[in-house]
Design an enzyme around this catalytic site. Sequence first.
Site, PDB file in Angstrom:
ATOM      1  N   CYS A  81      43.157  56.095  59.542  1.00  0.00           N
ATOM      2  CA  CYS A  81      41.722  56.376  59.669  1.00  0.00           C
ATOM      3  C   CYS A  81      41.043  55.337  60.576  1.00  0.00           C
ATOM      4  O   CYS A  81      41.342  55.298  61.761  1.00  0.00           O
ATOM      5  CB  CYS A  81      41.101  56.445  58.281  1.00  0.00           C
ATOM      6  SG  CYS A  81      39.516  57.281  58.301  1.00  0.00           S
ATOM      7  N   TYR A  82      40.193  54.460  60.038  1.00  0.00           N
ATOM      8  CA  TYR A  82      39.592  53.426  60.885  1.00  0.00           C
ATOM      9  C   TYR A  82      40.680  52.645  61.624  1.00  0.00           C
ATOM     10  O   TYR A  82      40.527  52.277  62.791  1.00  0.00           O
ATOM     11  CB  TYR A  82      38.737  52.473  60.034  1.00  0.00           C
ATOM     12  CG  TYR A  82      38.136  51.322  60.818  1.00  0.00           C
ATOM     13  CD1 TYR A  82      36.968  51.507  61.542  1.00  0.00           C
ATOM     14  CD2 TYR A  82      38.754  50.070  60.846  1.00  0.00           C
ATOM     15  CE1 TYR A  82      36.418  50.459  62.276  1.00  0.00           C
ATOM     16  CE2 TYR A  82      38.213  49.022  61.573  1.00  0.00           C
ATOM     17  CZ  TYR A  82      37.042  49.222  62.285  1.00  0.00           C
ATOM     18  OH  TYR A  82      36.501  48.199  63.009  1.00  0.00           O
ATOM     19  N   SER A 225      45.259  36.874  24.370  1.00  0.00           N
ATOM     20  CA  SER A 225      44.201  37.692  23.783  1.00  0.00           C
ATOM     21  C   SER A 225      44.758  38.927  23.076  1.00  0.00           C
ATOM     22  O   SER A 225      44.060  39.585  22.321  1.00  0.00           O
ATOM     23  CB  SER A 225      43.252  38.153  24.894  1.00  0.00           C
ATOM     24  OG  SER A 225      43.916  39.098  25.719  1.00  0.00           O
ATOM     25  N   GLY A 226      46.027  39.222  23.345  1.00  0.00           N
ATOM     26  CA  GLY A 226      46.580  40.474  22.800  1.00  0.00           C
ATOM     27  C   GLY A 226      46.496  41.589  23.835  1.00  0.00           C
ATOM     28  O   GLY A 226      47.113  42.629  23.681  1.00  0.00           O
ATOM     29  N   GLY A 227      45.739  41.366  24.906  1.00  0.00           N
ATOM     30  CA  GLY A 227      45.649  42.336  26.007  1.00  0.00           C
ATOM     31  C   GLY A 227      46.935  42.309  26.835  1.00  0.00           C
ATOM     32  O   GLY A 227      47.752  41.391  26.699  1.00  0.00           O
ATOM     33  N   VAL A 228      47.077  43.299  27.715  1.00  0.00           N
ATOM     34  CA  VAL A 228      48.326  43.450  28.458  1.00  0.00           C
ATOM     35  C   VAL A 228      48.621  42.236  29.355  1.00  0.00           C
ATOM     36  O   VAL A 228      49.715  41.680  29.324  1.00  0.00           O
ATOM     37  CB  VAL A 228      48.279  44.727  29.338  1.00  0.00           C
ATOM     38  CG1 VAL A 228      49.560  44.874  30.140  1.00  0.00           C
ATOM     39  CG2 VAL A 228      48.055  45.947  28.478  1.00  0.00           C
ATOM     40  N   ASP A 229      47.634  41.819  30.137  1.00  0.00           N
ATOM     41  CA  ASP A 229      47.913  40.795  31.146  1.00  0.00           C
ATOM     42  C   ASP A 229      48.311  39.449  30.530  1.00  0.00           C
ATOM     43  O   ASP A 229      49.299  38.839  30.941  1.00  0.00           O
ATOM     44  CB  ASP A 229      46.699  40.604  32.080  1.00  0.00           C
ATOM     45  CG  ASP A 229      46.301  41.913  32.749  1.00  0.00           C
ATOM     46  OD1 ASP A 229      47.158  42.819  32.811  1.00  0.00           O
ATOM     47  OD2 ASP A 229      45.144  42.042  33.184  1.00  0.00           O
ATOM     48  N   SER A 230      47.530  39.009  29.544  1.00  0.00           N
ATOM     49  CA  SER A 230      47.874  37.702  28.968  1.00  0.00           C
ATOM     50  C   SER A 230      49.187  37.800  28.190  1.00  0.00           C
ATOM     51  O   SER A 230      49.974  36.851  28.175  1.00  0.00           O
ATOM     52  CB  SER A 230      46.739  37.158  28.092  1.00  0.00           C
ATOM     53  OG  SER A 230      46.630  37.868  26.885  1.00  0.00           O
ATOM     54  N   SER A 231      49.450  38.949  27.575  1.00  0.00           N
ATOM     55  CA  SER A 231      50.686  39.083  26.787  1.00  0.00           C
ATOM     56  C   SER A 231      51.916  39.058  27.690  1.00  0.00           C
ATOM     57  O   SER A 231      52.901  38.377  27.391  1.00  0.00           O
ATOM     58  CB  SER A 231      50.679  40.385  25.989  1.00  0.00           C
ATOM     59  OG  SER A 231      49.558  40.421  25.151  1.00  0.00           O
TER      60      SER A 231
END
Length: 514
Positions: A81-82, A225-231
């Site tokens: 494109c551009y 935190s129990g979230g995906v990234d930190s786990s």
Amino acid sequence: MNNTIVIINYGSQYTQLIARRIRELGVYTEVIGHKNAKEYIQKNQPQGVIFSGGPASVYEKNSPSIYKEIFDAQIPILGICYGMQLMGTLLGGKIHAGKSKEFGKSDLRISSKKSSLLLEKIPLQSTIWASHGDELNVVPKDFSVLAKSNHEKCIAVIEHNTKPFYGVQFHPEVTHTEHGSQLLHNFVFSICKCKKTWQTKTQIKNAVNQIKDKVKNQKVVLGLSGGVDSSVTAVLIHQAIGKNLTCIFVDTGLMRLNEGKKVMDVYAKNLQLNILHIDASKIFLTALKNVEDPEEKRKIIGKKFVEVFQREAKKIKGVKFLAQGTIYPDVIESSTEGGNSHTIKSHHNVGGLPKTLNLELLEPLRNLFKDEVRKMGKALGIPAIMIDRHPFPGPGLGIRIIGAITKEKIKILQEADAIFIEALEKEKLYNTVSQAFVALLPVRSVGVMGDQRTYAYTAVIRAVNTIDFMTATWSKLPYEFLEQVSHAICNQVQGINRVVYDISSKPPSTIEWE
Ligand code: XMP
């Protein structure tokens, strides 16, 4: 760096998508800003370069460009494109600004008899997705037109007659372009001669080696935190350095029902991570007493989190590194010009930790997209149920209890939320929505239970579908299911006698209520 494709970001909303598509093909890609292009390319010698799309017009003053010597380097280039318009004009072609606008679905017709590596295995007619106001109408010398679009009005694919330079006026990276993946595959493998080396197993091996090399026998601390990234960050580092990693799980008291226990069971018991479970609920509850304003709540929660984390981290002797679950989209957003950066709420991500700890940062997921992080997590043995979880905001239930937070309201909300989420899982609806939760309104209304009049709170059920969380539509969950959830919440949660379903999309609403 061999076997890499580099994407120069001219600010298209699809730039990250190009990178993801190529990584899905098994080849490593990096997105860089156009101002860093010369230095990066000369240093890293990528196998191919892609110029992304972008909102600018090449004839505009100060429109983003590229250093001219790139065309002498013999590196294959694909302009999208551009990116095609830029290459076209720099090599002597001409643009017609705003002549034939082409937005959305269009038709691609391969017109050239000449066989092209770029168009291998692509049928003569197919559907594409375009989004441009300008177009290249005079192709540079030594280029051929291979295909047209928009009822043959628009030049859609060009190729240099002797050098590996290609341009496409449409977006091969979006799924609406029928054979887009094939086109990228052709560029990456047939033209750039890349090898398929980007696989989860190798990513883990490389990351573990890099962590070992950097950390050696020193100590690392991480906010889990129990979230995906930190786990995933935690399990990966644990694999590299074992007990020299200490995770701090700050229980704010604003987590989902039994979250602390779940995190300890999965990560401490089963995966043997060294985790300090800090019950800081009293600190948070006291600081939040009578606070009603959402931004004020976010600030307090963010500040208290840092204080508690810092206090605990300082107790660990000899720590040199602070690990964080930063992922690639965060890096691209903050490091390349033209990245999209919409801020709707001040997201004080619990986990954004202070520089005052004087620790060196360790961010082993810095180069990975979310889907790659998820794959890695599963390969590292984290249960799918933890990896495929919906996002949960740092301030937690603090921004789902509308108005002032009390211990009683936290308990009510945790119970109602657990009923909703468990029902979604049981009916196999959990993975059909992007994010689901219950919010608690400060409104009380009259109800009747048995022969008793009740005067209790209202729970809001929220479920949305979204790709990027910037916009979202409310999920069309079946009526029978909603009825069942409403019934269960009113019957089982003392303090709620009315349940409503939020049918607002974003915009104009936001996903969270505060
Ligand atoms: P909104 O409510 O802005 O939410 O439509 C978009 C996404 O961001 C999450 N969210 C937060 N995440 N801290 C976070 O870490 C916050 O303060 C915060 N506020 C919203 C929200 O859950 C959704 O996924």
